[in-house]
Every structure is written in C-alpha cells, then in structure tokens.
Design a protein around this motif. Structure first.
Motif, mmCIF file in Angstrom:
data_model
loop_
_atom_site.group_PDB
_atom_site.id
_atom_site.type_symbol
_atom_site.label_atom_id
_atom_site.label_comp_id
_atom_site.label_asym_id
_atom_site.label_seq_id
_atom_site.Cartn_x
_atom_site.Cartn_y
_atom_site.Cartn_z
ATOM 1 N N GLN A 1 55.227 -2.612 70.521
ATOM 2 C CA GLN A 1 54.117 -1.809 70.009
ATOM 3 C C GLN A 1 54.297 -1.499 68.526
ATOM 4 O O GLN A 1 53.360 -1.613 67.732
ATOM 5 C CB GLN A 1 53.997 -0.496 70.797
ATOM 6 N N LEU A 2 55.488 -1.110 68.161
ATOM 7 C CA LEU A 2 55.758 -0.767 66.763
ATOM 8 C C LEU A 2 55.577 -1.981 65.849
ATOM 9 O O LEU A 2 54.976 -1.878 64.775
ATOM 10 C CB LEU A 2 57.179 -0.217 66.627
ATOM 11 N N LYS A 3 56.097 -3.129 66.286
ATOM 12 C CA LYS A 3 55.986 -4.344 65.471
ATOM 13 C C LYS A 3 54.531 -4.786 65.345
ATOM 14 O O LYS A 3 54.090 -5.215 64.267
ATOM 15 C CB LYS A 3 56.840 -5.457 66.064
ATOM 16 N N LEU A 4 53.771 -4.708 66.445
ATOM 17 C CA LEU A 4 52.367 -5.104 66.399
ATOM 18 C C LEU A 4 51.580 -4.186 65.474
ATOM 19 O O LEU A 4 50.760 -4.647 64.672
ATOM 20 C CB LEU A 4 51.773 -5.086 67.812
ATOM 21 N N ALA A 5 51.805 -2.881 65.589
ATOM 22 C CA ALA A 5 51.109 -1.933 64.719
ATOM 23 C C ALA A 5 51.375 -2.244 63.250
ATOM 24 O O ALA A 5 50.446 -2.268 62.427
ATOM 25 C CB ALA A 5 51.545 -0.505 65.052
ATOM 26 N N LYS A 6 52.632 -2.480 62.909
ATOM 27 C CA LYS A 6 52.996 -2.790 61.518
ATOM 28 C C LYS A 6 52.315 -4.066 61.045
ATOM 29 O O LYS A 6 51.799 -4.131 59.913
ATOM 30 C CB LYS A 6 54.518 -2.936 61.409
ATOM 31 N N ASN A 7 52.284 -5.100 61.891
ATOM 32 C CA ASN A 7 51.628 -6.353 61.520
ATOM 33 C C ASN A 7 50.137 -6.153 61.267
ATOM 34 O O ASN A 7 49.571 -6.679 60.296
ATOM 35 C CB ASN A 7 51.831 -7.407 62.609
ATOM 36 N N LEU A 8 49.480 -5.417 62.155
ATOM 37 C CA LEU A 8 48.035 -5.196 62.001
ATOM 38 C C LEU A 8 47.727 -4.430 60.729
ATOM 39 O O LEU A 8 46.743 -4.730 60.036
ATOM 40 C CB LEU A 8 47.494 -4.456 63.224
ATOM 41 N N ILE A 9 48.557 -3.459 60.407
ATOM 42 C CA ILE A 9 48.362 -2.701 59.171
ATOM 43 C C ILE A 9 48.587 -3.593 57.948
ATOM 44 O O ILE A 9 47.786 -3.605 57.011
ATOM 45 C CB ILE A 9 49.316 -1.487 59.123
ATOM 46 N N GLY B 1 40.174 -11.267 71.425
ATOM 47 C CA GLY B 1 41.178 -12.206 70.938
ATOM 48 C C GLY B 1 42.514 -11.580 70.591
ATOM 49 O O GLY B 1 43.505 -12.295 70.414
ATOM 50 N N LEU B 2 42.581 -10.255 70.499
ATOM 51 C CA LEU B 2 43.838 -9.598 70.146
ATOM 52 C C LEU B 2 44.944 -9.932 71.147
ATOM 53 O O LEU B 2 46.090 -10.133 70.761
ATOM 54 C CB LEU B 2 43.639 -8.084 70.072
ATOM 55 N N GLY B 3 44.603 -9.994 72.423
ATOM 56 C CA GLY B 3 45.600 -10.301 73.452
ATOM 57 C C GLY B 3 45.578 -11.744 73.901
ATOM 58 O O GLY B 3 46.361 -12.128 74.784
ATOM 59 N N CYS B 4 44.686 -12.559 73.333
ATOM 60 C CA CYS B 4 44.607 -13.995 73.669
ATOM 61 C C CYS B 4 44.509 -14.224 75.179
ATOM 62 O O CYS B 4 45.002 -15.225 75.701
ATOM 63 C CB CYS B 4 45.804 -14.745 73.098
ATOM 64 N N GLY B 5 43.887 -13.294 75.891
ATOM 65 C CA GLY B 5 43.742 -13.414 77.337
ATOM 66 C C GLY B 5 44.379 -12.266 78.086
ATOM 67 O O GLY B 5 44.051 -12.017 79.248
ATOM 68 N N VAL C 1 49.015 -12.686 67.306
ATOM 69 C CA VAL C 1 48.726 -12.305 65.920
ATOM 70 C C VAL C 1 49.573 -13.121 64.949
ATOM 71 O O VAL C 1 49.079 -13.562 63.898
ATOM 72 C CB VAL C 1 48.957 -10.793 65.723
ATOM 73 N N GLU C 2 50.832 -13.326 65.277
ATOM 74 C CA GLU C 2 51.708 -14.128 64.412
ATOM 75 C C GLU C 2 51.174 -15.541 64.235
ATOM 76 O O GLU C 2 51.187 -16.100 63.125
ATOM 77 C CB GLU C 2 53.115 -14.174 64.996
#
Length: 412
Positions: free
Chosen positions: A96-104, A264-268, A306-307
């Motif tokens: 969760q932390l890594k995803l939040a940082k990437n989105l920001i 598309g955020l979760g790709c399914g 996302v990556e």
C-alpha cells in the motif's frame, strides 16, 4: 481414439455447462447478459465452457488493462496471497505504501494524498464527501456534474450521474446536486460560491465516448479557482494509461484537485482510489474508511500493473496502437453504418447509423466482444498491451460484420 477423447471432453464440457446453467437462477437479475460462460483467457482472447474462442475488446469494461492471464500479475497474486492478503487499515502494509508513493510521483506534483477503496463508485463517493467537507468552511454544499455523465450506481454517485434512465427508479437522490451542459462554457456563469465540487470525466465513456474539450476544461478550472470549488476528475475509465498518458488529465492542459481511479488500476483485481491535492485534502481519522481498501493483495497487484503501464515505452505503444486502430476505423467510415470515430488512446467510440444493440449482438455472434455506450455508439476497449495480431483479427471480424449488415439491408 483421438476423436473418441475429443467427444468425451465435449460431453464433459456440455455436462458441466448444464450444471452451471442450473445455478443461474441463484444470481440476482441485475445485468443483461449474453448467454455464455467464460472459463479462461489469454491476452485479448477468451474461451467459453464449450471451447469456443472470442476476441475480447471489452477488457472487463476497461479493467483488464494487461489482458487475461498476465503471467507477471499472476506471479504477484500467488506470492502475495501466500504472505498476507488482509490486515485492515489499523496497520500499515508495504504494498500500500509503495503504491501510494508511485501514484503521487506519477502525478508530477499535482496530487499528494491517496485514499484506497475497492471500486470506482466508492472513489466517487469519497470524493463527494471530501468536497462537501471542504466547502463547509464557507457553507458551500452544492455539487455540479455534466449532462450525459456516468459516475456510478450507489446513491451518491448515482446522484451526480447525468442520465435519468439510471436515476428514475431510486428517487429521491441526495439533495443539492445540479447538472451543467457538457462543453457549454457560457453555462459556467451559473456557477457561484454555493458550490463545493464539480465532477468531470475527461471523456464520457458510458455516455457515448464524448470528449470534453480542453477549452471547456480550462474555463472550468479558472472558474473553480476563482470560486474555491473542488474540481474532481473521474478517471475511473480514462485513467491508468487508457488515453496514452498515465493519468487522463495529463492529456489535457489542466490539473484537477482530486482524481478518482479504479478499473485499470488493478488490471482485473478489485481496487479503487481517490487522490487529492494537499489544498483540498481535509478528511481526518474516522471521517472516511473502507474495510478492504488498500489491502496488501490488491495493492501488490496494482503496484505491478502501475509499474508496467507507467513506463514511457509502454505508453508510447498505447498511442501507436490507438493511431493504427483509429486510422483503420476512419477508413471504414461510410456515413451510414459507421458515421464517425471518436475517443482517444484505447478508449474508442464508433458512432453507428444502425441499431447499436443489434450491432453488438451481431458482433457477439461473430465471437467479437464489444460494448455499447450511449444511444448509438459502440465502444472499443482492447487491453493496453493488445498485439498487432489481435488488432488484425479485430478488423477481420469487423469487416465480416459490416458485410453481413450490408447484405441484410440488400435482402430487406
């Protein structure tokens, strides 16, 4: 022997399908479904329980951004599920932390705070709550949305959906919600300081693949700035690479205050989020929540997606494939069956001069999955990593469909 084995397999598949058919009555009849049961997929291809093969250019309604059976996503699901699936938001978790940082980081300074949920509707609900609280400081409670918009089916999201056919059975909806005509800059003069939020889809998907002009968005941004109104972009269908930029607003000249994501955020895999700028991020502990939102499994899958999608090379390929598809579709435009082509990236609308439901049914009969939008538009939503072979197969099927329509008209 080979034929005997094949016949046995077909018999087993038929028996299994009949068993599933008996279960259909247990499902609430809230969808108009085609009579098919899919059991596996790869890329843009699907196979049903009878062994028939379909080309899927619906992608779960823009959800399966990396197609079916993606090995990288499957590996992440397996690895993360074996470690930790859910712990609640009483504690932190690493994905969760890594995803939040990437989105920001990918917002290039536009957004700073992420809230994770499970769907686009939930993201819109949260954004509406945020706007309402933000407006409280000046007693502003009105929420604006555009005509022909679609923002979801819960009571709040439904209230800001500009399509009466979805709203009528559930009246009364939440109060102090007002509709503005899309792309009408003059009508923005009716916005005043009693409004707290304004919701916009950069391209209206469900409403008919209707682009909102950059000129209108610039005028709206200026008006929201002047009146201190929270500008909310619903990027549930248009975001995460669908338009050829990671965020949909990055294909415009403006920056919103809040962006809503899902599909598309979760790709399914089910996940949603709304992301706010620091200026409008006013929700505090206890004011909003989601039991499953941001769980380790969902965020681990989204992080991998996302990556992949945010890579400049990947996004460049989305634009290249979009150009190829749109150019070929424009060449088929005849002013009658196909009247025009609209959209951007891999959210493409074919405006039809024939009945859209009949067209969609004919496409299904030819093992091509498409989806209507609005009154006379068919949506084309392939996976973002659609291959050239799959694109060529799409046009082969489409040409057969158009020829069948032509012959049907001659026969009549």
């Amino acid at each position: 022997m080979e034929n005997q084995t094949k016949e046995m397999n077909q018999a087993e598949n038929t028996s299994a399908a009949q068993g599933l058919d008996a279960c259909k009555a247990a499902v609430m009849p809230t969808y108009g479904r085609f009579d098919v049961i899919f059991e596996k997929g790869q890329g843009a291809m699907l196979w049903d329980t009878k062994g028939e093969t379909y080309l899927d250019f619906v992608s779960g309604v823009a959800v399966n951004a990396l197609g079916h059976g993606n090995p990288e996503l499957a590996a992440v699901i397996s690895e993360q599920a074996a470690k930790l699936m859910h712990i609640s938001n009483l504690y932190w978790n690493e994905p969760q932390l890594k995803l939040a940082k990437n989105l920001i980081d990918l917002s290039e300074g536009a957004l700073q705070d992420v809230f994770f949920c499970n769907s686009g509707t939930e993201a819109l609900e949260g954004a509406i709550k945020l706007a309402r609280k933000y407006g409280k400081k000046r007693d502003a409670v009105k929420v604006a949305h555009l005509s022909h918009s679609f923002h979801g089916r819960t009571m709040g999201a439904l209230s800001v959906t500009g399509q009466p056919k979805y709203q009528a059975p559930f009246m009364p909806l939440i109060p102090e919600v007002y509709e503005f005509p899309a792309n009408d800059i003059e009508a923005l003069k009716n916005l005043d300081s009693s409004y707290c939020g304004f919701l916009v889809e950069p391209i209206q998907g469900e409403g008919g693949v209707n682009p909102i002009s950059n000129e209108y968005l610039e005028a709206l941004r200026a008006k929201c700035d002047a009146l201190d109104i929270v500008l909310i972009f619903d990027e549930v269908q248009t975001g995460i690479g669908r338009l050829g930029t990671f965020y949909a607003h990055q294909s415009t000249s403006i920056k919103p205050d809040v962006v809503c994501l899902a599909k598309g955020l979760g790709c399914g895999f089910p996940i949603g989020a709304f992301i706010a700028s620091k200026k409008v991020s006013v929700l505090t502990a206890g004011e909003h929540g989601s039991t499953f939102g941001g769980n380790p499994l969902a965020t681990a899958v989204a992080l991998k997606g996302v990556e992949i999608i945010s890579s400049p090379d990947f996004l460049a390929q989305v634009k290249e494939k979009s150009q190829k598809i749109i150019q070929k579709l424009q060449a088929l435009t005849d002013g009658h069956t196909i009247k025009s082509i609209k959209g951007k990236g891999l959210l493409i609308g074919i405006e039809l001069g024939v009945d859209v439901k009949s067209f969609n049914t004919l496409a299904f009969d030819h093992k091509l999955l498409l989806i209507p939008a609005g009154e006379n538009v068919i949506r084309v939503l392939p996976p973002l990593n659609v291959t050239d072979e799959e694109i060529n197969l799409f046009f082969s099927k489409l040409e057969v469909i158009l020829e069948a329509l032509k012959e049907d008209k001659i026969a009549k």
